[in-house]
Design an enzyme around this catalytic site. Structure first.
Site, PDB file in Angstrom:
ATOM      1  N   LYS A 229       0.819  -1.220   0.000  1.00 35.42           N
ATOM      2  CA  LYS A 229       0.000   0.000   0.000  1.00 35.42           C
ATOM      3  C   LYS A 229       0.852   1.269   0.000  1.00 35.42           C
ATOM      4  CE  LYS A 229      -3.246  -2.830  -0.167  1.00 35.42           C
ATOM      5  NZ  LYS A 229      -3.923  -3.074  -1.463  1.00 35.42           N
TER       6      LYS A 229
ATOM      7  N   LEU B  19      -9.539  10.704   7.932  1.00 36.95           N
ATOM      8  CA  LEU B  19     -10.646  11.493   7.381  1.00 36.95           C
ATOM      9  C   LEU B  19     -11.914  11.053   8.112  1.00 36.95           C
ATOM     10  CD1 LEU B  19      -9.673  11.321   3.596  1.00 36.95           C
ATOM     11  CD2 LEU B  19      -9.056  13.059   5.278  1.00 36.95           C
TER      12      LEU B  19
ATOM     13  N   HIS C 279     -16.646   6.591  -0.047  1.00 34.07           N
ATOM     14  CA  HIS C 279     -15.737   5.698  -0.773  1.00 34.07           C
ATOM     15  C   HIS C 279     -16.141   5.741  -2.232  1.00 34.07           C
ATOM     16  CE1 HIS C 279     -13.693   1.593  -1.361  1.00 34.07           C
ATOM     17  NE2 HIS C 279     -14.230   1.906  -2.520  1.00 34.07           N
TER      18      HIS C 279
ATOM     19  N   ARG D 113      -8.031  -6.493  -9.626  1.00 32.99           N
ATOM     20  CA  ARG D 113      -8.913  -7.595 -10.022  1.00 32.99           C
ATOM     21  C   ARG D 113     -10.239  -7.064 -10.562  1.00 32.99           C
ATOM     22  NH1 ARG D 113      -9.611  -6.591  -4.567  1.00 32.99           N
ATOM     23  NH2 ARG D 113     -11.762  -6.016  -4.109  1.00 32.99           N
TER      24      ARG D 113
HETATM   25  C1  MV4 Z   1      -9.234   5.492   5.945  1.00 32.97           C
HETATM   26  C2  MV4 Z   1     -10.323   6.048   6.647  1.00 32.97           C
HETATM   27  C3  MV4 Z   1     -10.178   7.319   7.156  1.00 32.97           C
HETATM   28  N1  MV4 Z   1      -9.013   7.976   7.011  1.00 32.97           N
HETATM   29  N2  MV4 Z   1      -8.098   6.196   5.827  1.00 32.97           N
HETATM   30  C4  MV4 Z   1     -11.129   1.185   5.262  1.00 32.97           C
HETATM   31  C5  MV4 Z   1     -10.859   0.205   4.187  1.00 32.97           C
HETATM   32  C6  MV4 Z   1      -9.573   0.606   3.588  1.00 32.97           C
HETATM   33  N3  MV4 Z   1      -9.583   0.334   2.190  1.00 32.97           N
HETATM   34  C7  MV4 Z   1      -9.449   2.050   3.885  1.00 32.97           C
HETATM   35  N4  MV4 Z   1     -10.376   2.328   4.944  1.00 32.97           N
HETATM   36  C8  MV4 Z   1     -10.425   3.529   5.525  1.00 32.97           C
HETATM   37  N5  MV4 Z   1      -9.291   4.270   5.401  1.00 32.97           N
HETATM   38  C9  MV4 Z   1      -8.001   7.399   6.354  1.00 32.97           C
HETATM   39  N6  MV4 Z   1      -6.868   8.065   6.222  1.00 32.97           N
HETATM   40  C10 MV4 Z   1     -11.493   5.292   6.765  1.00 32.97           C
HETATM   41  C11 MV4 Z   1     -11.540   4.021   6.215  1.00 32.97           C
HETATM   42  C12 MV4 Z   1     -12.790   3.338   6.406  1.00 32.97           C
HETATM   43  C13 MV4 Z   1     -13.621   3.014   5.324  1.00 32.97           C
HETATM   44  C14 MV4 Z   1     -13.255   3.314   4.025  1.00 32.97           C
HETATM   45  C15 MV4 Z   1     -14.061   2.987   2.969  1.00 32.97           C
HETATM   46  C16 MV4 Z   1     -15.290   2.394   3.193  1.00 32.97           C
HETATM   47  C17 MV4 Z   1     -15.686   2.097   4.477  1.00 32.97           C
HETATM   48  C18 MV4 Z   1     -14.854   2.392   5.539  1.00 32.97           C
HETATM   49  C19 MV4 Z   1     -15.275   2.094   6.838  1.00 32.97           C
HETATM   50  C20 MV4 Z   1     -14.439   2.389   7.873  1.00 32.97           C
HETATM   51  C21 MV4 Z   1     -13.210   3.008   7.669  1.00 32.97           C
END
Ligand code: MV4
Length: 451
Positions: free
Chosen positions: A120, A207, A212, A295
């Site tokens: 990552k 954040l 997303h 993918r």
């Molecule tokens: C984050 C975030 C807040 N701030 N990064 C969760 C899955 C992974 N792919 C990245 N994720 C997150 N990264 C920062 N800097 C919050 C999440 C996150 C989240 C992201 C996408 C969809 C659902 C989520 C649920 C909880 C936390």
């Protein structure tokens, strides 16, 4: 690049995605080989394929993750190529290498690109250098508590500790203050080591209320790169997506055009091959890259619905060394599509609910698509993911899409097991959802407040 003949494909997966890949092959005149565990001898993907090979006992590590058995199945049946689907071996760079070392075509990106995106930190650095906005953070692994604290003070709390080898929500820890940092760092390292065999972690600004949003791309080996717009996948529970839609209700056309063009240009400069998804957190009008998935994704059908592009067909064309069948200007994204993931789970407790499907009646009609390997009499095994169906609908606009989705959810009959259909019926009636007013935390809060 010279064209490779692909006349036969081994589908190294099960369930609805194995059917999805089989359907693309059939329409291209390509012979299909299914592989299956002993638990899946009666599965629909086995019934539909031209040939099938049993590759092991029910646990995935002995069957769908059993690389020697899958390679042997490809050798015995004389297939040309292997499609990994999603999950299982789909993002295993070593598997992609082994497939190619045995003379088969891997339907996916190069092992090097899979490996790069699996790291990552490397992925973030690569996209940042290509002009993509990333989440502010340590820009590399944090060596010790001092380094983590320095980054955190620079960003301001809260911050997120993430595993370099993580992704999809595994190996993450939110930290709200300097006092919490040392313990969080040691827990995150321990979890990362246990889950991924590496305790390397990095720090990002946390954040608090993002959406997303992910961009779907396809890239051929002749320099052709196209995007199929974005998907909003904010509606998740414990990092499992529940419902996805395109376009995102949060973006205006200018924001969409800007991020999709930026991504397309970055992917072209990377020399990437195949289908890919670039994930962003979107907050207060700004995009922040988090990860790239190398993918085919579960939610790819909504992009197919609004674009008319068969993503699996293009994956196969790309692997065969052909040019994409489209240029960006050939593609018009029109209408609005939503996918509901239907799981064999209790709709309120989410407890797994495997068992025999007594009666089955999927919805149909105009602009309604059901991707599922279910049939009446099928027994959903307890060994695998609980996803049993994807209901995908297209409307001329979001309102029409919602009306059609409500109709289709009303029609859908799955008897004998519990499913999340009732959850979807309730969800799409919620004013916040109807208004498109949700972030990544909305669904869990709503579930907590209503069950
Ligand atoms: C984050 C975030 C807040 N701030 N990064 C969760 C899955 C992974 N792919 C990245 N994720 C997150 N990264 C920062 N800097 C919050 C999440 C996150 C989240 C992201 C996408 C969809 C659902 C989520 C649920 C909880 C936390």
């Amino acid at each position: 690049m010279t064209a490779t003949m692909i006349e036969s494909i081994l589908i190294a997966n099960r369930g609805e995605i194995a059917l999805r890949i089989h359907r693309a092959c059939r329409e291209m005149g390509i012979h299909t080989v299914a592989v299956h565990s002993t638990a899946d001898a009666e599965a629909m993907h086995v019934r539909l394929a031209d040939e099938s090979v049993c590759i092991g006992p029910p646990p995935a590590r002995d069957s769908y993750l059993n690389v020697p058995a899958i390679i042997a199945a490809a050798e015995i049946t004389g297939t040309d190529a292997i499609h990994p689907g999603y999950g299982f071996l789909s993002e295993n760079a070593r598997f992609a290498e082994i497939v190619e070392e045995h003379g088969f075509t891997f339907i996916g990106p190069s092992a090097d690109h899979i490996r790069m995106m699996g790291d990552k930190i490397a992925a973030k650095g690569t996209f940042r250098d290509l002009g993509i906005p990333v989440v502010p953070g340590s820009d590399g692994p944090v060596e010790d508590e001092g380094a983590a604290l320095a980054t955190a003070r620079e960003m301001g709390f809260p911050v997120m500790i993430k595993a370099t080898a993580g992704g999809g929500g595994k190996g993450m820890k939110r930290v709200d203050s300097a006092e919490q940092l040392a313990e969080a760092l040691s827990i995150a390292r321990g979890e990362a080591m246990a889950s991924f065999g590496s305790d390397e972690v990095y720090v990002e600004k946390f954040l608090t209320h993002p959406r997303h949003i992910e961009v779907q791309i396809l890239a051929d080996t002749h320099g052709g790169v196209i995007h199929l717009g974005e998907r909003d996948c904010s509606l998740q529970r414990r990092h499992q997506k529940i419902l996805e839609e395109t376009p995102s209700p949060a973006l205006n056309p200018e924001e969409r055009e800007q991020i999709c063009r930026l991504v397309t240009s970055a992917i072209a400069q990377l020399g990437y091959r195949g289908a890919g998804t670039i994930e962003f957190l979107y907050e207060d009008g700004a995009f922040h890259f988090i990860e790239m998935n190398t993918r085919l994704q579960v939610e790819h059908p909504i992009s197919e619905m609004v674009s008319g592009v068969d993503i699996v067909r293009e994956q196969i064309r790309i692997a065969a060394g052909l040019e994409l069948a489209y240029r960006q200007e050939d593609i018009t994204l029109s209408g609005h599509a939503i996918e509901c993931r239907i799981n064999a789970e209790h709709p309120e407790t989410f407890a797994a609910a495997p068992g025999r499907v007594r009666d089955y009646h999927p919805p149909g009609g105009l602009r309604v698509r059901v991707d599922s390997a279910l049939y009446a009499g099928y027994r959903v095994p307890a060994h695998y993911d609980s996803l049993i169906s994807k209901l995908i609908v297209l409307g001329a606009n979001r309102n029409e899409c919602l009306m059609r989705l409500r109709r289709a959810l009303e029609e859908y009959v799955i008897e004998g097991i519990q499913t999340t259909i009732p959850l979807h019926r309730r969800l799409i009636a919620e004013p916040d959802f109807v208004n498109g007013d949700y972030d990544i935390h909305w669904l869990e809060n709503w579930i907590e407040g209503t069950t």
